[in-house]
Every structure is written in structure tokens, then in C-alpha cells.
Design a protein around this motif. Sequence first.
Motif, PDB file in Angstrom:
ATOM      1  N   UNK A 172      42.299  28.659 -28.035  1.00  0.00           N
ATOM      2  CA  UNK A 172      41.274  29.184 -28.487  1.00  0.00           C
ATOM      3  C   UNK A 172      41.284  30.879 -28.646  1.00  0.00           C
ATOM      4  N   UNK A 173      41.811  31.484 -27.798  1.00  0.00           N
ATOM      5  CA  UNK A 173      42.296  32.785 -27.943  1.00  0.00           C
ATOM      6  C   UNK A 173      42.948  33.269 -28.850  1.00  0.00           C
ATOM      7  N   UNK A 174      44.112  32.336 -29.279  1.00  0.00           N
ATOM      8  CA  UNK A 174      44.738  32.990 -30.313  1.00  0.00           C
ATOM      9  C   UNK A 174      43.926  32.836 -31.649  1.00  0.00           C
ATOM     10  N   UNK A 175      43.173  31.764 -31.616  1.00  0.00           N
ATOM     11  CA  UNK A 175      42.240  31.465 -32.769  1.00  0.00           C
ATOM     12  C   UNK A 175      41.221  32.750 -32.877  1.00  0.00           C
ATOM     13  N   UNK A 176      40.615  33.097 -31.808  1.00  0.00           N
ATOM     14  CA  UNK A 176      39.700  34.148 -31.911  1.00  0.00           C
ATOM     15  C   UNK A 176      40.440  35.133 -32.286  1.00  0.00           C
ATOM     16  N   UNK A 177      41.726  35.747 -31.749  1.00  0.00           N
ATOM     17  CA  UNK A 177      42.475  36.903 -32.162  1.00  0.00           C
ATOM     18  C   UNK A 177      42.409  36.833 -33.842  1.00  0.00           C
ATOM     19  N   UNK A 178      42.977  35.829 -34.401  1.00  0.00           N
ATOM     20  CA  UNK A 178      43.030  35.660 -35.905  1.00  0.00           C
ATOM     21  C   UNK A 178      41.820  35.894 -36.485  1.00  0.00           C
ATOM     22  N   UNK A 179      40.701  35.264 -35.793  1.00  0.00           N
ATOM     23  CA  UNK A 179      39.334  35.209 -36.607  1.00  0.00           C
ATOM     24  C   UNK A 179      38.816  36.840 -36.500  1.00  0.00           C
ATOM     25  N   UNK A 180      38.924  37.425 -35.546  1.00  0.00           N
ATOM     26  CA  UNK A 180      38.610  38.762 -35.226  1.00  0.00           C
ATOM     27  C   UNK A 180      39.114  39.582 -36.311  1.00  0.00           C
ATOM     28  N   UNK A 181      40.471  39.558 -36.346  1.00  0.00           N
ATOM     29  CA  UNK A 181      41.285  40.311 -37.387  1.00  0.00           C
ATOM     30  C   UNK A 181      41.030  40.097 -38.851  1.00  0.00           C
ATOM     31  N   UNK A 208      33.611  34.257 -29.975  1.00  0.00           N
ATOM     32  CA  UNK A 208      34.990  34.401 -30.350  1.00  0.00           C
ATOM     33  C   UNK A 208      35.437  35.785 -30.097  1.00  0.00           C
ATOM     34  N   UNK A 209      34.551  36.745 -30.053  1.00  0.00           N
ATOM     35  CA  UNK A 209      34.791  38.023 -29.600  1.00  0.00           C
ATOM     36  C   UNK A 209      34.895  38.188 -28.193  1.00  0.00           C
ATOM     37  N   UNK A 210      33.729  37.923 -27.486  1.00  0.00           N
ATOM     38  CA  UNK A 210      33.656  38.247 -26.084  1.00  0.00           C
ATOM     39  C   UNK A 210      34.500  37.285 -25.307  1.00  0.00           C
ATOM     40  N   UNK A 211      34.642  36.006 -25.671  1.00  0.00           N
ATOM     41  CA  UNK A 211      35.564  35.255 -24.955  1.00  0.00           C
ATOM     42  C   UNK A 211      37.102  35.591 -25.186  1.00  0.00           C
ATOM     43  N   UNK A 212      37.397  35.856 -26.406  1.00  0.00           N
ATOM     44  CA  UNK A 212      38.914  36.439 -26.673  1.00  0.00           C
ATOM     45  C   UNK A 212      39.139  37.681 -25.681  1.00  0.00           C
ATOM     46  N   UNK A 213      38.290  38.597 -25.774  1.00  0.00           N
ATOM     47  CA  UNK A 213      38.536  39.877 -25.307  1.00  0.00           C
ATOM     48  C   UNK A 213      38.849  39.860 -23.825  1.00  0.00           C
TER      49      UNK A 213
END
Length: 234
Positions: A172-181, A208-213
Motif C-alpha cells: 500500500x505504501x509503495x502504491x501510495x508513493x507512486x500515486x503521489x509522484x 494515499x497521502x496521509x497513510x503513506x507519509x
Amino acid sequence: MDDSKTDKEMTVQEYVFTLVEQAPSDVTKDSNAREELIEQASAEYIVYANKENIQDHEYHFLSLVRVKGLLNDAQEIYENQTDDLFELAEQDDNEEYKRELAESAGRYSVGNTYLALYSLAYETMDDLVELLVPKIVPEDLDDSVSNILVDEVDRYDKRANLLYQAEIISEDTKEGIERMGNIRNKLVHDVDERFFVTFLDDTDGFDHITDTLNELYQQVYDKPIYVTDNEPIL
């Protein structure tokens, strides 16, 4: 406040925690009021702090507080603009047209706020991901190996993939990083995207922003973004 420390000796987290702890219960129990207090305390800290002594973890903390503030700002701007325009268009009997018009106005008005939000979120994410890369390298190897890895793998998405393969971050974090970028790049390089923010068509919120960060911060600094018991900032 801890008598053994002056304000200038506190970290930003200690300063914010102290003010939240001293706040009336009606503030600490109200999420909006608490968030406003956290933003205010963070801004006050920057005013008096010696910037030469501010550590990376404090800058990242401050960035995440600002990200949360921008999220709130974007939502407020969008809702106010759509509500106002919908009221102005009340004389038109076509409800669908009025809603589409209000939606377009809301998106147009909030584009620059999303640009600032995703730019800050991206830069913070990129910093935290870079700090995590050395964790891939076994501890018994020389630090130069970590430095080489950081230099050679210089894109956030490639670093995220390595961290995921090494089981340092979740999928989920990997996908959140990619999505933010991806969203940040569209907002920065595509003027139309800033006007029409089409990424909202495919989003179900901003977790995807808050959980990832929050997970990245926790992985880097071994603690989540908490300022009160069981109450995260993000």
C-alpha cells in the motif's frame, strides 16, 4: 511545560505536544480545533527556533503538519466555491447542469492548492524514501555501499520498489508513493490538469497521502506522527 527545558531547547514535537497538553479539553477533543492548534504551534516554533539547530525529523514533522493543513484548505475552498456557484445558478432548472458547473468551478479554484499540496507531499516523501534506502543494505557492509545504492537508484519509484522487495515498506505504501509522484508530476507539468484536476475522478480520498507519509515517517524515525495519546496528526 518541562521546567528543565526552555522553549528554545525543545524540539518542535515537544513544543507542540506541550501546547496541546495544556489546551482546554474542548480544544483537544475537537479534531478541527486541535488541528488548528497544531498548525499554530508549529508556526510559532519556527518563529523562535534557531534554524541551525532544527533537525531533519523536525522539518519532516513540520512538512507533514503543513500537508494536513493544505488538505483541509483544499477541501474548504472546493466546497465553498461549488456551494456558492450552485446557489448563483439556482434560476436554471437543469439540476445536472448546475452541478456540473459548480463542480468545474470548484476544481478550477482549488488547482493551485493541490499543486502546493502534492509538491510538498512529494518532496517530503522523496526525502523519507532516500533516508530509508540504506536499510536495504546489510549492517555488516560498509556505509559506502549505501551511498552507492542511493546514488545509483535515484528515482523515488525505483527506490520504493526496492524497499518493497526488501519488505521495508508495505505494498500500500509503495502504491501510495507512486500515486503521489504521478499526480504531482501531472499537476506540475500539465496546465490543464491544474485547471481541471482530473485526478479527482479516480480518487476515493486522500489516504494515499496521509497513510503513506505517516508510514514512511514511522519507518525512518521509529515512531508515528503522534502528539497526544492515540491521536495522530495525520
